[in-house]
Every structure is written in C-alpha cells, then in structure tokens.
Design an enzyme around this catalytic site. Structure first.
Site, mmCIF file in Angstrom:
data_model
loop_
_atom_site.group_PDB
_atom_site.id
_atom_site.type_symbol
_atom_site.label_atom_id
_atom_site.label_comp_id
_atom_site.label_asym_id
_atom_site.label_seq_id
_atom_site.Cartn_x
_atom_site.Cartn_y
_atom_site.Cartn_z
ATOM 1 N N TRP A 1 1.016 -1.358 0.188
ATOM 2 C CA TRP A 1 -0.524 -0.141 -0.214
ATOM 3 C C TRP A 1 0.756 0.916 0.069
ATOM 4 O O TRP A 1 0.454 2.508 0.386
ATOM 5 C CB TRP A 1 -1.307 -0.125 0.528
ATOM 6 C CG TRP A 1 -1.748 -0.873 1.471
ATOM 7 C CD1 TRP A 1 -2.129 -2.543 0.099
ATOM 8 C CD2 TRP A 1 -2.920 -1.370 2.313
ATOM 9 N NE1 TRP A 1 -3.274 -2.975 0.412
ATOM 10 C CE2 TRP A 1 -3.783 -2.665 2.024
ATOM 11 C CE3 TRP A 1 -2.964 -0.225 3.347
ATOM 12 C CZ2 TRP A 1 -5.002 -3.612 2.402
ATOM 13 C CZ3 TRP A 1 -4.181 -0.849 4.009
ATOM 14 C CH2 TRP A 1 -5.183 -2.140 3.478
ATOM 15 N N GLU B 1 10.710 -6.857 -10.398
ATOM 16 C CA GLU B 1 10.057 -6.076 -10.373
ATOM 17 C C GLU B 1 10.952 -4.909 -11.462
ATOM 18 O O GLU B 1 11.558 -3.950 -10.616
ATOM 19 C CB GLU B 1 9.475 -5.368 -9.365
ATOM 20 C CG GLU B 1 8.939 -5.530 -8.436
ATOM 21 C CD GLU B 1 8.089 -4.968 -7.486
ATOM 22 O OE1 GLU B 1 6.277 -5.208 -6.916
ATOM 23 O OE2 GLU B 1 8.450 -4.497 -6.777
ATOM 24 N N SER C 1 2.864 -3.337 -12.084
ATOM 25 C CA SER C 1 1.662 -2.397 -12.877
ATOM 26 C C SER C 1 0.501 -3.635 -13.184
ATOM 27 O O SER C 1 0.119 -3.638 -14.163
ATOM 28 C CB SER C 1 1.855 -1.660 -14.521
ATOM 29 O OG SER C 1 2.088 -0.677 -14.178
ATOM 30 N N GLY D 1 1.816 -3.522 -6.526
ATOM 31 C CA GLY D 1 1.266 -1.161 -5.743
ATOM 32 C C GLY D 1 -0.344 -0.756 -5.921
ATOM 33 O O GLY D 1 -1.131 -0.932 -5.269
ATOM 34 N N GLY D 2 -0.343 -0.344 -7.248
ATOM 35 C CA GLY D 2 -1.476 0.576 -7.270
ATOM 36 C C GLY D 2 -2.479 -0.654 -7.463
ATOM 37 O O GLY D 2 -3.999 0.246 -6.888
HETATM 38 C C1 PEP Z 1 5.529 -1.938 -6.285
HETATM 39 O O1 PEP Z 1 5.676 -1.059 -6.090
HETATM 40 O O2 PEP Z 1 5.721 -3.320 -5.925
HETATM 41 C C2 PEP Z 1 4.908 -2.270 -7.531
HETATM 42 C C3 PEP Z 1 4.695 -3.134 -8.126
HETATM 43 O O3 PEP Z 1 3.761 -0.947 -7.933
HETATM 44 P P1 PEP Z 1 2.960 -0.905 -9.181
HETATM 45 O O4 PEP Z 1 1.682 -2.589 -9.182
HETATM 46 O O5 PEP Z 1 1.918 0.017 -8.477
HETATM 47 O O6 PEP Z 1 3.286 -1.167 -10.593
#
Ligand code: PEP
Length: 250
Positions: free
Chosen positions: A10, A166, A212, A233-234
């Site tokens: 979060w 990531e 993402s 994340g988002g």
């Molecule tokens: C993260 O912060 O680990 C991430 C993968 O963010 P998002 O899903 O927003 O790309």
C-alpha cells in the site's frame, strides 16, 4: 507445486480508518481463498490492520524495517516492533528504497538476515532500471542483487524467502513486462538459486512478478511457469482491483 502468492504493497497511502476499512473488505471477500495472501499497510496503520486480519487467511506485512534490533536510530522501525504488532512478512529492497532512498545491496542484506533471524518472512525485491535493460544488463543486475541480498543466508531459511522480480520501469508506470520477458528473467533467477543452493530449494522458491499488475494482465502472467504470484502496488489500494488479482490461479 508452488502456491500462488499475492501481496499488496500500500506504500504511503491510507489513513488508519481507510486501511481498516479496506482490510475488512478484503477479509470478507477473500474468505476461503486458498492462495497465499499478504497486505502491507503503512506503519501507522499496522496495528489497526493487524486486529482486522488476525486469524484470517491474510498475512500482515511491513514495507521496510531497520537493519538493527534497537538503539539510537531516529525514525526507524525495528524487527522487534514489527513482530510485536503481528507482522509476519517484510518487503525488503523495494526499488523505491533502492533508488529514491539510496539503500545499498549491503544494507538490504543486513535487513534480510535480521528479519530471517527473527522468523519474519521476507519478500526480497530485485529488478533493473530501463537504462540497465537497454544496455543489455538485465541478468547481471538482477543476479547481482539476488546474490548480494542473500549473501550469508542459509538454505534452511529459504522457505521464508520470496523473490519479487520488479523491473523498475514497470512500477507505477502502467507498463508491464510481457509475460514472456518476465518469465525469462524469473527462470534465470531460479537457475541462479539452483546453482547457489540446490535444485529442490530453487524448485520450491516462490518468485513473484511486480510492475503494474492488474486484473486484466494477471492471468497471462500467472500462466507462465516461473511466475508464482504478484507483488502489487497501485491495484492493491482498492478491493475492486485487488480481489480479482488475489483470486488468480486459485
Ligand atoms: C510495487 O510497488 O511493488 C509495484 C509493483 O507497484 P505497481 O503495481 O503500482 O506497479
């Protein structure tokens, strides 16, 4: 057979009230889900969310921790404090910690070892920047972060380690690595782990993809043999998007 593992990071979002509400919705909607699930609220909401997820199928995670147990470390949060509050997982080496707050591989490794010594599970994040990808250095960078991050970690502790691949250029940008590209890097991670430890440890290792991830792309990612789940994340900030992700592969 590796169990799918979906974790929500979060980041610096949600007041205590908002966090409690989201956690409660997730507990209700994901009741009975057999995947491994974790949510990592900001530190200020850990206590409230701990009460909500305690005794459920959702683990409580922290987004970072100090490399020391206690002492004069203004602004830091110790592994003992996290344990005290009900945290069982910690995310370490996130690209925002590495690239915005300058955390080195050496610092991340100290945190990894301390967390494992105190029986916390670790999600160790690794991933290349766009410049590193364009320079053809993906495997070197990712394997280097993996090796340094796990330096001195014994094989018996690997059951408590998850690797999150990531790619930095895919985090919060809306750009996802293709399932094929992510799988190729994750296959390389598994191979390096087999060489560093054993075939059985590498085979059992959970490797998440992060960058993402959304309800629309999670199924394609999960179809690949080396993608065992996602660090989100988002899309973890709303039950409407996190619940369908968390149900993928179940
Ligand atoms: C993260 O912060 O680990 C991430 C993968 O963010 P998002 O899903 O927003 O790309």
């Amino acid at each position: 057979m590796r169990k799918p593992y979906f974790a929500g990071n979060w980041k610096m979002h949600k007041t205590i009230g908002e966090a409690r509400e989201l956690a409660q919705t997730l507990v209700t909607e994901l009741d009975g889900n057999t995947n491994k699930l974790m949510i990592a609220p900001p530190f200020t909401a850990l206590s409230a969310v701990s009460e909500v997820v305690s005794g459920t199928n959702i683990k409580l995670g922290a987004q970072n921790m100090a490399p020391e147990e206690s002492g004069a470390h203004t602004g830091e949060i110790s592994v003992l404090m996290l344990r005290d509050i009900g945290v069982s997982v910690v995310i370490l080496g996130h690209s925002e910690r590495r690239h915005v707050y300058g955390e080195s591989d050496e610092l991340i490794n100290r945190k990894v070892k301390l967390a494992l010594e105190h029986s916390l599970e670790v999600i160790l994040c690794v991933g290349e920047t766009l410049e590193e990808r364009d320079a053809g250095r993906v495997n070197d960078v990712v394997a280097g972060q993996l090796k340094s991050g796990l330096n001195g970690v014994d094989e018996r502790h690997l059951v408590s380690v998850t690797i999150a691949y990531e790619p930095v250029w895919a985090i919060g940008t809306g750009r996802t690595a293709t399932p094929e590209d992510a799988d190729a890097v994750q296959a390389m991670i598994r191979e390096r782990m087999a060489n560093a430890y054993s075939d059985s440890a590498a085979e059992a290792l959970c490797i998440q993809y992060g960058g993402s991830v959304k309800p629309e792309n999670v199924v394609g990612l999960m179809e690949r043999p080396n993608i065992d789940g996602a660090l989100v994340g988002g899309a973890s900030l709303m039950s409407e998007s996190f619940v369908p992700i968390a149900r993928a592969g179940a």
